[in-house]
Design a protein around this motif. Structure first.
Motif, short mmCIF file in Angstrom:
data_model
loop_
_atom_site.label_atom_id
_atom_site.label_comp_id
_atom_site.label_asym_id
_atom_site.label_seq_id
_atom_site.Cartn_x
_atom_site.Cartn_y
_atom_site.Cartn_z
N PRO A 218 0.80 -1.23 0.00
CA PRO A 218 0.00 0.00 0.00
C PRO A 218 0.83 1.28 0.00
CG PRO A 218 -0.16 -1.12 2.11
CD PRO A 218 0.55 -2.05 1.20
N ASN A 219 2.13 1.14 0.30
CA ASN A 219 2.99 2.33 0.26
C ASN A 219 3.12 2.90 -1.15
OD1 ASN A 219 3.53 2.53 3.00
ND2 ASN A 219 5.07 0.91 2.87
N TYR A 220 2.76 2.10 -2.16
CA TYR A 220 2.75 2.62 -3.53
C TYR A 220 1.66 3.70 -3.68
CZ TYR A 220 5.99 -0.85 -5.37
OH TYR A 220 7.12 -1.60 -5.63
N GLY A 221 0.72 3.70 -2.73
CA GLY A 221 -0.36 4.70 -2.75
C GLY A 221 0.17 6.12 -2.76
N GLN A 222 1.25 6.33 -1.99
CA GLN A 222 1.89 7.66 -1.92
C GLN A 222 2.37 8.07 -3.31
OE1 GLN A 222 1.73 8.71 1.17
NE2 GLN A 222 3.22 10.32 1.52
N MET A 223 2.98 7.10 -4.01
CA MET A 223 3.48 7.39 -5.36
C MET A 223 2.32 7.70 -6.30
SD MET A 223 6.33 4.39 -5.54
CE MET A 223 6.54 4.45 -7.30
N ILE A 224 1.25 6.92 -6.16
CA ILE A 224 0.09 7.14 -7.04
C ILE A 224 -0.50 8.53 -6.79
CG2 ILE A 224 -2.27 6.34 -7.51
CD1 ILE A 224 -1.24 3.50 -6.96
N GLN A 225 -0.51 8.94 -5.50
CA GLN A 225 -0.98 10.30 -5.17
C GLN A 225 -0.16 11.35 -5.92
OE1 GLN A 225 -1.25 11.74 -1.17
NE2 GLN A 225 -2.41 9.97 -0.49
N GLY A 226 1.16 11.17 -5.88
CA GLY A 226 2.05 12.11 -6.56
C GLY A 226 1.79 12.15 -8.06
N VAL A 227 1.65 10.97 -8.65
CA VAL A 227 1.39 10.88 -10.10
C VAL A 227 0.05 11.55 -10.42
CG1 VAL A 227 0.93 9.29 -12.01
CG2 VAL A 227 2.79 8.81 -10.42
N LEU A 228 -0.95 11.30 -9.57
CA LEU A 228 -2.27 11.91 -9.78
C LEU A 228 -2.19 13.43 -9.77
CD1 LEU A 228 -4.95 9.88 -7.76
CD2 LEU A 228 -5.01 10.48 -10.16
N ILE A 229 -1.43 13.97 -8.80
CA ILE A 229 -1.29 15.44 -8.72
C ILE A 229 -0.68 15.98 -10.00
CG2 ILE A 229 -0.14 17.35 -7.51
CD1 ILE A 229 -0.39 15.79 -4.97
N VAL A 230 0.41 15.31 -10.45
CA VAL A 230 1.08 15.78 -11.68
C VAL A 230 0.10 15.76 -12.85
CG1 VAL A 230 2.91 15.25 -13.33
CG2 VAL A 230 3.37 15.09 -10.90
N ILE A 231 -0.66 14.65 -12.98
CA ILE A 231 -1.59 14.54 -14.11
C ILE A 231 -2.67 15.62 -14.02
CG2 ILE A 231 -3.39 13.07 -15.12
CD1 ILE A 231 -1.66 10.65 -14.31
#
Lengths: 245, 85
Positions: A218-231
């Motif tokens: 679930p720590n990948y969630g943090q990365m997904i958050q970052g990617v979502l913000i960029v998108i």
């Protein structure tokens, strides 16, 4: 938020529900005043808001650590039950009812003169000033309301976890920014409501759960958050370019 | 030469799709994304029930308050340089 959380724990420890509710009201008042103080410093000193907010956030974080050095359980169970469990239906959790505080405060504020002034100031400060809006008071009110909702967040954290967490502020500051960006709030001011950020908060909370169901860390969630913000920021920028074209 | 004054037709007061799409399009899209994620979640975990929904709401509650707190400040503070006091 963390300050509200640890103040609530420190004061509620070993007490009953009635006492806890009084404490919650006092914490709400204290943190609202802290938000107003932040706003007052920004308005009076005219130092850029980000600088003052960052500086005061360190003060509140330090104060939270002084109140409670490490995560400690002890929120009374009756107080936790205000958000945990389901009173009316299994599909209408109490937490959803606590969430109703947001529209109860937001809608009257948004429709009031003061709420309109807050958006006017964010949209175009010069136009708002020429229209007779008191910029200082409007900004101060915005920070006070921010303090109120931050206190609600701290108390909600107390209800949902039962623990006082002095370092909670770091996570919720960053995730809060993610939620408002994803929720369609303009970081340039003057635009954005409460519906988008609330849905975004659900999305950001759902992502780690989905990862767990998929058997992914679930720590990948943090990365997904970052990617979502960029998108999202890129889509927003593209929208601005298309409107200008 | 006679001047011709063309009276502008009054705009219809009803629902304007373009304006609504501009104002609420993003919010609707966020809710659609949430709905899509829920569908995916239920597809991955068919026994997703009230307990999981309750847990999700508990997790989202503090974050929702934090986000709304930041929203109100973002609404009032413009990032562009503005000079009026």
């Amino acid at each position: 938020m963390a300050l509200a959380n640890v103040l609530a724990l420190r004061a509620m420890l070993g007490h009953d529900l009635n006492y806890s509710l009084v404490v919650a009201l006092i914490v709400l008042l204290e943190v609202t005043l802290a938000g107003a103080l932040n706003g007052a410093i920004i308005v009076v000193t005219r130092v850029p808001d980000i600088v003052i907010t960052l500086a005061t956030s360190f003060i509140w974080a330090g104060l939270a650590l002084l109140v409670l050095a490490k995560p400690t359980p002890g929120i009374p169970l009756d107080f936790q039950n205000l958000a945990q469990g389901s009173t009316f239906s299994p599909w209408v959790p109490n937490a959803l009812l606590v969430l109703l505080v947001i529209p109860l405060v937001w809608i009257p504020l948004r429709r009031s003169r003061a709420g309109l002034a807050i958006y006017a100031v964010g949209s175009d400060r010069n136009a708002a000033f020429r229209s007779g809006v008191n910029l200082g008071w409007s900004r101060l009110l915005a920070y006070a309301v921010c303090g109120f909702f931050a206190a609600c967040g701290g108390l909600a954290l107390s209800m949902t976890t039962g623990v006082g967490t002095p370092l909670a502020g770091t996570y919720y500051t960053l995730s809060g920014v993610s939620a408002i960006v994803l929720g369609g709030v303009s970081l340039a001011g003057g635009r954005g409501g409460m519906l988008g950020p609330v849905a975004a908060a659900y999305i950001l909370s759902l992502i780690p759960a989905v990862l767990i169901y998929l058997g992914i860390d679930p720590n990948y969630g943090q990365m997904i958050q970052g990617v979502l913000i960029v998108i999202v920021v890129m889509i927003g920028g593209l929208g601005v370019v298309l409107r200008r074209a | 030469m006679a001047s011709t004054a063309v009276a502008e037709a009054p705009r219809p007061a009803g629902f304007r799709f373009g304006r609504a799409a501009r104002r609420y399009g993003w919010t609707v899209a966020v809710y659609a994304l949430f709905a899509l994620l829920m569908v995916i979640t239920i597809a991955i975990k068919p026994d997703y029930g009230a307990f999981e929904w309750n847990t999700l709401t508990l997790a989202a509650l503090p974050l929702a308050f934090a986000a709304v707190a930041q929203t109100i400040v973002c609404s009032a503070e413009a990032s562009t340089s503005q000079s009026a006091r």
